[in-house]
Design an enzyme around this catalytic site. Structure first.
Site, mmCIF file in Angstrom:
data_model
loop_
_atom_site.group_PDB
_atom_site.id
_atom_site.type_symbol
_atom_site.label_atom_id
_atom_site.label_comp_id
_atom_site.label_asym_id
_atom_site.label_seq_id
_atom_site.Cartn_x
_atom_site.Cartn_y
_atom_site.Cartn_z
ATOM 1 N N ALA A 105 12.252 -19.913 11.880
ATOM 2 C CA ALA A 105 11.040 -19.595 12.869
ATOM 3 C C ALA A 105 10.807 -18.024 13.130
ATOM 4 O O ALA A 105 11.942 -17.405 13.725
ATOM 5 C CB ALA A 105 10.678 -20.283 13.840
ATOM 6 N N HIS A 121 0.784 -1.192 -0.139
ATOM 7 C CA HIS A 121 -0.037 -0.045 0.214
ATOM 8 C C HIS A 121 0.873 1.348 -0.081
ATOM 9 O O HIS A 121 1.903 1.464 0.613
ATOM 10 C CB HIS A 121 -0.946 -0.084 1.265
ATOM 11 C CG HIS A 121 -1.685 -1.294 1.223
ATOM 12 N ND1 HIS A 121 -2.882 -1.310 0.655
ATOM 13 C CD2 HIS A 121 -1.707 -2.380 1.843
ATOM 14 C CE1 HIS A 121 -3.495 -2.540 0.699
ATOM 15 N NE2 HIS A 121 -2.830 -3.111 1.598
ATOM 16 N N ARG A 166 24.417 -17.607 8.389
ATOM 17 C CA ARG A 166 25.590 -18.546 7.864
ATOM 18 C C ARG A 166 25.373 -19.007 6.434
ATOM 19 O O ARG A 166 24.272 -19.411 6.170
ATOM 20 C CB ARG A 166 25.969 -19.686 9.026
ATOM 21 C CG ARG A 166 25.158 -20.793 8.957
ATOM 22 C CD ARG A 166 25.832 -21.792 10.138
ATOM 23 N NE ARG A 166 24.717 -22.637 10.247
ATOM 24 C CZ ARG A 166 24.811 -23.982 9.517
ATOM 25 N NH1 ARG A 166 25.712 -24.358 8.493
ATOM 26 N NH2 ARG A 166 23.845 -25.011 9.938
#
Length: 189
Positions: A159, A114, A182
């Site tokens: 995560a 937007h 890494r």
């Protein structure tokens, strides 16, 4: 030029007042609703409905319920695609997944963006930037991938990450914003 044509070209468009886009989103969301209400044991029905929703699929793919998307026709799944529960794909722009992509629960891929300028944004205008995911990519749970991002091959996204920019091949990346942690030098660690 129609609002849909503008959307597909990545130009600013109005999704809120265009009858064609509203109809397409509603039809797709209705199909997603039906998909999400099917019993987990109704695998054949689930696969058939996913093939109706998603633009391009290969032979082997699976999306756990619930699953939500905007249009479906802008999604391409590579071979051996798997997503855990609660996948959301906002696909006014293309979302392309390579082969062997695994997605943890509660992940989102958002091509919609937007304008920063409030009056333009408040007029309901938006634009879309595509998302491209390479081969052999694993997303941990609760990952968000933002508009315009390309992720290379052989990547692990940790995560809880928010992927705001491109990620090259052969890396582990995580964080908010997602950063390279890494390089991946072998496939078993």
């Amino acid at each position: 030029m129609t609002e849909k044509e503008k959307m597909l070209m990545g130009e600013i468009y109005n999704a809120n007042y265009d009858e064609e886009l509203i109809r397409e989103r509603t039809e797709t969301k209705d199909k997603c609703f039906v998909y999400n209400q099917l019993k987990p044991s109704e695998l054949e029905k689930r696969m058939q409905l996913l093939k109706e929703i998603i633009g391009i699929t290969k032979t082997h793919f699976f999306i756990e319920q619930p699953f939500i998307c905007d249009y479906g026709y802008n999604i391409e799944l590579g071979e051996n695609f798997y997503s855990n529960h609660n996948l959301t794909i906002l696909d006014p722009g293309k979302v392309v997944f390579g082969n062997n992509v695994f997605i943890g629960p509660n992940c989102g891929f958002y091509t919609a963006a937007h304008p920063i300028e409030k009056n333009t944004r408040n007029d309901g205008l938006e634009y879309a930037k595509p998302i491209h995911v390479g081969n052999d990519v694993w997303f941990g749970g609760n990952v968000v991938v933002l508009p315009g991002v390309t992720i290379g091959d052989n990547v692990v996204i940790g995560a809880g990450s928010v992927v705001t920019h491109d990620i090259p091949s052969n890396v582990v990346a995580a964080g908010n914003p997602c950063q390279i942690i890494r390089m991946i030098e072998n496939s078993y660690k």
